[in-house]
Structures are given as structure tokens and as C-alpha cells.
Design a protein around this motif. Sequence first.
Motif, PDB file in Angstrom:
ATOM      1  N   UNK A  20       0.860  -1.183   0.000  1.00 55.51           N
ATOM      2  CA  UNK A  20       0.000   0.000   0.000  1.00 55.51           C
ATOM      3  C   UNK A  20       0.892   1.227   0.000  1.00 55.51           C
ATOM      4  N   UNK A  21       0.683   2.101  -0.962  1.00 52.94           N
ATOM      5  CA  UNK A  21       1.411   3.356  -1.017  1.00 52.94           C
ATOM      6  C   UNK A  21       0.543   4.438  -0.394  1.00 52.94           C
ATOM      7  N   UNK A  22       1.113   5.139   0.586  1.00 53.04           N
ATOM      8  CA  UNK A  22       0.383   6.185   1.286  1.00 53.04           C
ATOM      9  C   UNK A  22       0.741   7.534   0.668  1.00 53.04           C
ATOM     10  N   UNK A  23      -0.234   8.247   0.240  1.00 51.88           N
ATOM     11  CA  UNK A  23      -0.013   9.552  -0.387  1.00 51.88           C
ATOM     12  C   UNK A  23      -0.692  10.621   0.460  1.00 51.88           C
ATOM     13  N   UNK A  24       0.040  11.656   0.795  1.00 50.60           N
ATOM     14  CA  UNK A  24      -0.543  12.705   1.621  1.00 50.60           C
ATOM     15  C   UNK A  24      -0.338  14.064   0.973  1.00 50.60           C
ATOM     16  N   UNK A  25      -1.259  14.956   1.238  1.00 50.17           N
ATOM     17  CA  UNK A  25      -1.190  16.301   0.680  1.00 50.17           C
ATOM     18  C   UNK A  25      -2.499  17.012   0.932  1.00 50.17           C
ATOM     19  N   UNK A  26      -2.623  18.211   0.371  1.00 47.99           N
ATOM     20  CA  UNK A  26      -3.821  19.003   0.622  1.00 47.99           C
ATOM     21  C   UNK A  26      -5.029  18.465  -0.143  1.00 47.99           C
ATOM     22  N   UNK A  27      -4.762  17.729  -1.254  1.00 51.19           N
ATOM     23  CA  UNK A  27      -5.876  17.150  -2.022  1.00 51.19           C
ATOM     24  C   UNK A  27      -6.831  18.237  -2.527  1.00 51.19           C
ATOM     25  N   UNK A  28      -8.106  17.871  -2.681  1.00 50.21           N
ATOM     26  CA  UNK A  28      -8.732  16.597  -2.322  1.00 50.21           C
ATOM     27  C   UNK A  28      -8.602  15.500  -3.386  1.00 50.21           C
ATOM     28  N   UNK A  29      -7.969  15.817  -4.540  1.00 50.01           N
ATOM     29  CA  UNK A  29      -7.814  14.815  -5.591  1.00 50.01           C
ATOM     30  C   UNK A  29      -6.408  14.219  -5.510  1.00 50.01           C
ATOM     31  N   UNK A  30      -6.326  12.873  -5.474  1.00 50.89           N
ATOM     32  CA  UNK A  30      -5.043  12.181  -5.403  1.00 50.89           C
ATOM     33  C   UNK A  30      -4.953  11.200  -6.570  1.00 50.89           C
ATOM     34  N   UNK A  31      -3.752  11.106  -7.177  1.00 46.45           N
ATOM     35  CA  UNK A  31      -3.562  10.272  -8.366  1.00 46.45           C
ATOM     36  C   UNK A  31      -2.308   9.420  -8.203  1.00 46.45           C
ATOM     37  N   UNK A  32      -2.407   8.137  -8.562  1.00 49.73           N
ATOM     38  CA  UNK A  32      -1.262   7.238  -8.556  1.00 49.73           C
ATOM     39  C   UNK A  32      -0.833   6.968  -9.993  1.00 49.73           C
ATOM     40  N   UNK A  33       0.459   7.130 -10.274  1.00 49.66           N
ATOM     41  CA  UNK A  33       1.011   6.898 -11.608  1.00 49.66           C
ATOM     42  C   UNK A  33       1.992   5.738 -11.565  1.00 49.66           C
ATOM     43  N   UNK A  34       2.072   5.000 -12.674  1.00 47.86           N
ATOM     44  CA  UNK A  34       2.959   3.846 -12.794  1.00 47.86           C
ATOM     45  C   UNK A  34       3.783   3.999 -14.065  1.00 47.86           C
ATOM     46  N   UNK A  35       5.107   4.024 -13.896  1.00 50.45           N
ATOM     47  CA  UNK A  35       6.003   4.110 -15.042  1.00 50.45           C
ATOM     48  C   UNK A  35       5.881   5.433 -15.768  1.00 50.45           C
ATOM     49  N   UNK A  36       5.911   5.369 -17.098  1.00 51.62           N
ATOM     50  CA  UNK A  36       5.891   6.585 -17.921  1.00 51.62           C
ATOM     51  C   UNK A  36       4.495   6.894 -18.455  1.00 51.62           C
ATOM     52  N   UNK A  37       3.494   6.174 -17.971  1.00 47.72           N
ATOM     53  CA  UNK A  37       2.145   6.408 -18.468  1.00 47.72           C
ATOM     54  C   UNK A  37       1.668   7.807 -18.087  1.00 47.72           C
ATOM     55  N   UNK A  38       1.028   8.466 -19.049  1.00 46.00           N
ATOM     56  CA  UNK A  38       0.584   9.843 -18.816  1.00 46.00           C
ATOM     57  C   UNK A  38      -0.705   9.906 -18.009  1.00 46.00           C
ATOM     58  N   UNK A  39      -1.489   8.830 -18.036  1.00 44.32           N
ATOM     59  CA  UNK A  39      -2.742   8.799 -17.293  1.00 44.32           C
ATOM     60  C   UNK A  39      -2.557   8.030 -15.989  1.00 44.32           C
ATOM     61  N   UNK A  40      -3.193   8.495 -14.903  1.00 45.42           N
ATOM     62  CA  UNK A  40      -3.045   7.796 -13.623  1.00 45.42           C
ATOM     63  C   UNK A  40      -3.663   6.402 -13.662  1.00 45.42           C
ATOM     64  N   UNK A  41      -3.059   5.475 -12.916  1.00 46.59           N
ATOM     65  CA  UNK A  41      -3.604   4.125 -12.827  1.00 46.59           C
ATOM     66  C   UNK A  41      -4.699   4.033 -11.770  1.00 46.59           C
ATOM     67  N   UNK A  42      -4.679   4.943 -10.791  1.00 44.43           N
ATOM     68  CA  UNK A  42      -5.722   5.000  -9.768  1.00 44.43           C
ATOM     69  C   UNK A  42      -5.936   6.454  -9.367  1.00 44.43           C
ATOM     70  N   UNK A  43      -7.131   6.759  -8.890  1.00 47.61           N
ATOM     71  CA  UNK A  43      -7.412   8.099  -8.374  1.00 47.61           C
ATOM     72  C   UNK A  43      -8.393   7.987  -7.217  1.00 47.61           C
TER      73      UNK A  43
END
Length: 210
Positions: A20-43
Motif C-alpha cells: 500500500x502506497x500512502x499519499x498525503x497532501x492538501x488534495x482533495x484529488x489524489x492520483x497514482x502513476x505507474x512508469x511513464x504512463x501519462x494517465x493515472x492508474x488509480x485516483x
Amino acid sequence: MGARNAAGGAGCWGCAGRRVLQCRGSGPEFFLFHGTRSEPSQSVTSRSGLVLFSLVTSVTLSDAGTYYCRCQEPPNPRSPPSNTLEIVVTDPDLDPPQLSLEQLQQPLPRGSNVSVVCEGPPLNGTFRLYRGGPEGVVGQQQVAGGGSVSFSLGPLHPRDEGAYVCTYSPERGGVSAPSPELLILVEGEGRGATPKIPTWPGCEYWKGPQ
């Protein structure tokens, strides 16, 4: 270190404690990217300032690569990428190599130069040396029919301390599980200090306890 999935297939180095990767910030939108793909794999949308992205459940070759997260508070643009997490999928048919230090007495003198030797089977391919995990590649060497590679380290500084491992990748493809860890200690003020993890405006991740 290297671990096999329940089905006995490919192993995953870098997954233990990091599924599990934990991402923190002001948000409210969070995006996970994998490799060089321009579109997020999860949001995920959350105002808690912390979201959890599930990374690896059943290990496959497609899970290998670099992961990072970004966050956004519309109408502002997305934040810069966080620091990255690297996952290496290992081949269960490749035995792990062995890593040794030519100079046995530790801590090593500050400013000295030493060599560590990674020993694996004779092959055509690539040997890699890492410090601290799959993100920390220190060096790599191509070999033709060789099974032993020497990596030079130095002049040593206390920041070079840490746990080192090596892997090998045959020309045909695949990555071995990492060698057992080799702990290197260096004399001098600041011994044992951990390098700072870079922080990024608005969005970051942390690995948590390993």
C-alpha cells in the motif's frame, strides 16, 4: 527481501511492507502513476489529507516499475510528482547472488576506497549493486560469460553507510532475487545518519516501517 507469491510464481522485491502506497497532501484529488504512463492508474478523492493506494496483490511482471503520486486542489494544476517507489519483480528460477566485502574490518576508514564483489552464475547479462532497496542503484556492469563482478566504492563518507545488495539479469531476461544484505559502516562524525528523503510541494508519500 525477495518473496514469492502464494502461487509460487514471480517474486517481488520492494513489495514487503509496501503493498500500500500512502499519499498525503492538501488534495482533495489524489492520483497514482505507474512508469511513464501519462494517465493515472488509480485516483481517489478525499479531504483527509491522506489516501492509501493498493499496489500489489498478485505479483505479475506488469507490476514492476516506478510508482509515484500527485495531488490536486481544483482549479489549481496537479502537484509535481512525489518521490518515487521502485518495485522489481524477480524470477524464481534464478538463485540469488552473494555479496562480499574485500576489507573485513569495520567501520571502514572515512575517505578510503573499497571493493564489493557480487558472485552469481556464469552468464551474459548485467549485475547491479543497490544501497537501501531497489530505488538505490549504486552501479551496474555488463558481463560476457562472467559470474563475478567487483564494484568500487569511495572515497567513503558516512552517508555511504547502509545495507547493500546485488542482483543479476541474464540476457534472456528476468531479474534474480537480491543477495543477502551486506552492511557497510564508515568511520566519522554523523555515522548512522539516514539521507534525507526529498519532499515535494503539496504531495508526497512515505513507505512506513519496513
